[in-house]
Design a protein around this motif. Structure first.
Motif, PDB file in Angstrom:
ATOM      1  N   LEU A 171      73.889  62.692  11.993  1.00 53.64           N
ATOM      2  CA  LEU A 171      73.393  62.765  13.347  1.00 53.64           C
ATOM      3  C   LEU A 171      72.227  63.942  13.460  1.00 53.64           C
ATOM      4  O   LEU A 171      72.383  65.036  12.875  1.00 53.64           O
ATOM      5  N   TYR A 172      71.258  63.494  13.655  1.00 51.79           N
ATOM      6  CA  TYR A 172      70.079  64.363  13.932  1.00 51.79           C
ATOM      7  C   TYR A 172      69.982  65.193  15.467  1.00 51.79           C
ATOM      8  O   TYR A 172      70.264  64.370  16.508  1.00 51.79           O
ATOM      9  N   ILE A 173      69.531  66.224  15.403  1.00 50.06           N
ATOM     10  CA  ILE A 173      69.239  67.273  16.485  1.00 50.06           C
ATOM     11  C   ILE A 173      68.013  67.741  16.865  1.00 50.06           C
ATOM     12  O   ILE A 173      67.473  68.300  15.707  1.00 50.06           O
ATOM     13  N   ALA A 174      67.424  67.586  17.782  1.00 52.52           N
ATOM     14  CA  ALA A 174      66.178  68.318  18.175  1.00 52.52           C
ATOM     15  C   ALA A 174      66.478  69.816  18.795  1.00 52.52           C
ATOM     16  O   ALA A 174      66.942  69.968  19.914  1.00 52.52           O
ATOM     17  N   HIS A 179      62.253  75.272  17.007  1.00 48.19           N
ATOM     18  CA  HIS A 179      61.323  74.410  16.658  1.00 48.19           C
ATOM     19  C   HIS A 179      61.735  73.802  15.396  1.00 48.19           C
ATOM     20  O   HIS A 179      60.755  73.781  14.386  1.00 48.19           O
ATOM     21  N   ARG A 180      62.906  73.039  15.370  1.00 50.11           N
ATOM     22  CA  ARG A 180      63.360  72.554  14.177  1.00 50.11           C
ATOM     23  C   ARG A 180      64.165  71.055  14.497  1.00 50.11           C
ATOM     24  O   ARG A 180      64.709  71.105  15.593  1.00 50.11           O
ATOM     25  N   LEU A 181      64.163  70.236  13.485  1.00 49.94           N
ATOM     26  CA  LEU A 181      64.860  69.253  13.349  1.00 49.94           C
ATOM     27  C   LEU A 181      66.134  69.480  12.566  1.00 49.94           C
ATOM     28  O   LEU A 181      65.738  69.827  11.117  1.00 49.94           O
ATOM     29  N   THR A 193      68.757  71.969   8.243  1.00 50.11           N
ATOM     30  CA  THR A 193      67.238  71.773   8.614  1.00 50.11           C
ATOM     31  C   THR A 193      66.572  70.637   7.751  1.00 50.11           C
ATOM     32  O   THR A 193      66.449  71.067   6.703  1.00 50.11           O
ATOM     33  N   ILE A 194      65.937  69.784   8.514  1.00 49.71           N
ATOM     34  CA  ILE A 194      65.227  68.742   7.544  1.00 49.71           C
ATOM     35  C   ILE A 194      63.598  69.050   8.077  1.00 49.71           C
ATOM     36  O   ILE A 194      63.007  68.497   7.237  1.00 49.71           O
ATOM     37  N   ALA A 195      63.298  69.557   9.186  1.00 54.97           N
ATOM     38  CA  ALA A 195      61.867  69.459   9.569  1.00 54.97           C
ATOM     39  C   ALA A 195      61.837  70.780  10.476  1.00 54.97           C
ATOM     40  O   ALA A 195      62.660  71.092  11.301  1.00 54.97           O
ATOM     41  N   GLY A 196      60.426  71.332  10.363  1.00 55.68           N
ATOM     42  CA  GLY A 196      60.462  72.722  10.862  1.00 55.68           C
ATOM     43  C   GLY A 196      60.679  73.961  10.383  1.00 55.68           C
ATOM     44  O   GLY A 196      61.538  73.977   9.758  1.00 55.68           O
ATOM     45  N   ASN A 197      59.892  74.943  10.572  1.00 53.74           N
ATOM     46  CA  ASN A 197      60.061  76.275   9.928  1.00 53.74           C
ATOM     47  C   ASN A 197      60.155  77.248  11.168  1.00 53.74           C
ATOM     48  O   ASN A 197      60.182  78.592  10.798  1.00 53.74           O
ATOM     49  N   GLY A 198      60.161  77.015  12.254  1.00 52.70           N
ATOM     50  CA  GLY A 198      60.424  77.853  13.313  1.00 52.70           C
ATOM     51  C   GLY A 198      59.103  78.228  14.111  1.00 52.70           C
ATOM     52  O   GLY A 198      59.029  79.031  15.053  1.00 52.70           O
ATOM     53  N   SER A 199      58.243  77.700  13.364  1.00 50.39           N
ATOM     54  CA  SER A 199      56.716  78.129  13.869  1.00 50.39           C
ATOM     55  C   SER A 199      56.442  77.123  14.913  1.00 50.39           C
ATOM     56  O   SER A 199      56.508  75.866  14.897  1.00 50.39           O
ATOM     57  N   ARG A 200      55.373  77.406  15.763  1.00 47.31           N
ATOM     58  CA  ARG A 200      54.767  76.621  16.813  1.00 47.31           C
ATOM     59  C   ARG A 200      53.346  76.241  16.494  1.00 47.31           C
ATOM     60  O   ARG A 200      52.704  75.644  17.421  1.00 47.31           O
ATOM     61  N   ARG A 245      59.812  59.144   2.061  1.00 45.63           N
ATOM     62  CA  ARG A 245      58.756  59.620   1.260  1.00 45.63           C
ATOM     63  C   ARG A 245      58.850  61.309   1.662  1.00 45.63           C
ATOM     64  O   ARG A 245      58.234  62.163   1.086  1.00 45.63           O
ATOM     65  N   GLY A 246      59.455  61.651   2.847  1.00 52.59           N
ATOM     66  CA  GLY A 246      59.659  62.808   3.369  1.00 52.59           C
ATOM     67  C   GLY A 246      58.255  63.407   4.007  1.00 52.59           C
ATOM     68  O   GLY A 246      57.945  64.720   3.699  1.00 52.59           O
ATOM     69  N   THR A 247      57.345  62.618   4.415  1.00 58.89           N
ATOM     70  CA  THR A 247      56.078  63.053   5.036  1.00 58.89           C
ATOM     71  C   THR A 247      56.370  62.734   6.478  1.00 58.89           C
ATOM     72  O   THR A 247      56.871  61.909   7.049  1.00 58.89           O
ATOM     73  N   ILE A 248      55.102  63.531   7.187  1.00 57.60           N
ATOM     74  CA  ILE A 248      55.177  63.359   8.647  1.00 57.60           C
ATOM     75  C   ILE A 248      53.866  62.791   9.001  1.00 57.60           C
ATOM     76  O   ILE A 248      52.632  63.452   8.321  1.00 57.60           O
ATOM     77  N   HIS A 249      53.743  61.919   9.928  1.00 52.03           N
ATOM     78  CA  HIS A 249      52.345  61.506  10.150  1.00 52.03           C
ATOM     79  C   HIS A 249      52.003  61.448  11.796  1.00 52.03           C
ATOM     80  O   HIS A 249      52.809  61.146  12.575  1.00 52.03           O
TER      81      HIS A 249
END
Length: 358
Positions: A171-174, A179-181, A193-200, A245-249
């Protein structure tokens, strides 16, 4: 037999060979209220998330009514979750007696259970429809950030907006306020947390998503390849996460708020607070561009951005040709297996639909 003026080789664009997509109201008359009954007389209050349930009904959550409701296959609206009063109560008891607080999105998960992003309760809640019982599975009603690596019921969120299940049941949560997934793993029942570091800050294109900044991760959906599509509300952009791959595009949006670029390269367009997102069966990406009052689409066949519903005006309809039907800050969208696009036309207090096969 077609007249000579309709010969395809000569007058392709003059002939009425293709129909114009049409929008129609499923329920709602423009008045904010939570009233059950036949769709012709029922009313809704700020509908957001929309989804087709395993029972064949169309389910939706009401941001203004603090409920989850469904439209049965024979056209009757029923309230299933929430007593209509904003609050945080009811765990362990009947769903209809519980209090929700501005729910944003709903999904169905394993065992056909209903999951709710209960935004202002900073929680994810689950309804066992067979038992008619609601429980909180993540979050504790307080805004904050903690719990990664532990059990989800001990975690803390900050206004979770969107949820979606992967093919393996995770289950993925926005978690937009942080500011994280985040994800609840099905096998381990642990949250991370799989993505996001809390920064905007701006999100780097093509880099690892594990520690990438995310400016307002608002809504998400998976495509048939298992990649995750993400709209950034404050960032006014859309990204694709390559889960292998663990990358964001970067896919769409310059990052500047606006309503430009229709018919062109999605990356060069301006978006206006994108919220609901849905991947169509053919891979096209639809999203509610809330502040432009439209539904826009990324056409994967030619990589063009198009408007499919709305004219950019904040108004109420009328039903009919899709590009002439005004919307009012739409939030949730959903595409079912038959290619029907459903829209939570939030501030018009209507749910609308349009066939993608027209």
């Amino acid at each position: 037999m077609y007249p000579k003026t309709c010969l395809l080789s000569i007058y392709l664009f003059a002939c009425p060979l293709f129909s114009t997509p049409q929008v129609e109201t499923v329920v709602g008359d423009g008045t904010a209220a939570t009233i059950d009954g036949p769709t012709e007389t029922a009313r809704v209050d700020n509908p957001f998330g929309v989804v087709r349930g395993p029972d064949g009904a169309l389910w939706f959550c009401e941001y203004g009514g603090h409920t989850v409701r469904r439209i049965t296959e024979d056209g009757v609206v029923e309230t299933i979750v929430g007593n209509g009063t904003a609050g945080y109560s009811g765990d362990g008891g009947p769903a209809i007696q519980a209090q929700l607080n501005q729910p944003h999105e709903i999904r169905f998960g394993p065992m056909n259970r209903l999951y709710i992003a209960d935004k202002n309760n900073h929680a994810i809640r689950r309804v066992d429809l067979e038992k008619d019982e609601i429980v909180t599975i993540a979050g504790n009603g307080q805004a904050g950030f903690s719990g990664d690596g532990g059990k989800p019921e001990l975690s803390i969120f900050n206004k979770p907006h969107s949820i979606q299940f992967s093919q393996n049941g995770d289950l993925y949560i926005a978690d937009i306020g942080n500011h994280r997934l985040r994800v609840i793993r099905a096998k381990t029942n642990r949250i991370e947390t799989i993505a996001g570091n809390g920064s905007r800050d701006d999100t780097p294109d093509g880099g690892p998503f594990a520690n990438a900044p995310l400016n307002g991760p608002r809504t998400l959906d998976f495509d048939k390849n298992g990649d995750l599509w993400l709209a950034l509300r404050e960032g006014n952009q859309i990204y694709r996460l390559n889960m292998d791959r663990g990358t964001i595009h970067h896919i769409a949006g310059t990052g500047e708020k606006g309503f430009t670029g229709n018919g062109g390269d999605p990356k060069l367009a301006k978006l206006a607070g994108p919220k609901g997102i849905a991947v169509a069966p053919n891979g096209d990406i639809y999203f509610a561009d809330t502040e432009s009052h439209t539904i826009r689409m990324i056409d994967v066949s030619d990589n063009k951005l198009r408007v499919v519903v709305g004219n950019g005006e904040n108004a109420d309809g009328p039903d009919g040709p899709a590009l002439s039907c005004s919307l009012a800050r739409p939030h949730g969208i959903f595409i079912d297996a038959e290619g029907m696009l459903y829209i939570g036309d939030s501030e018009n207090h209507r749910i609308r639909r349009m066939s993608l096969n027209d």
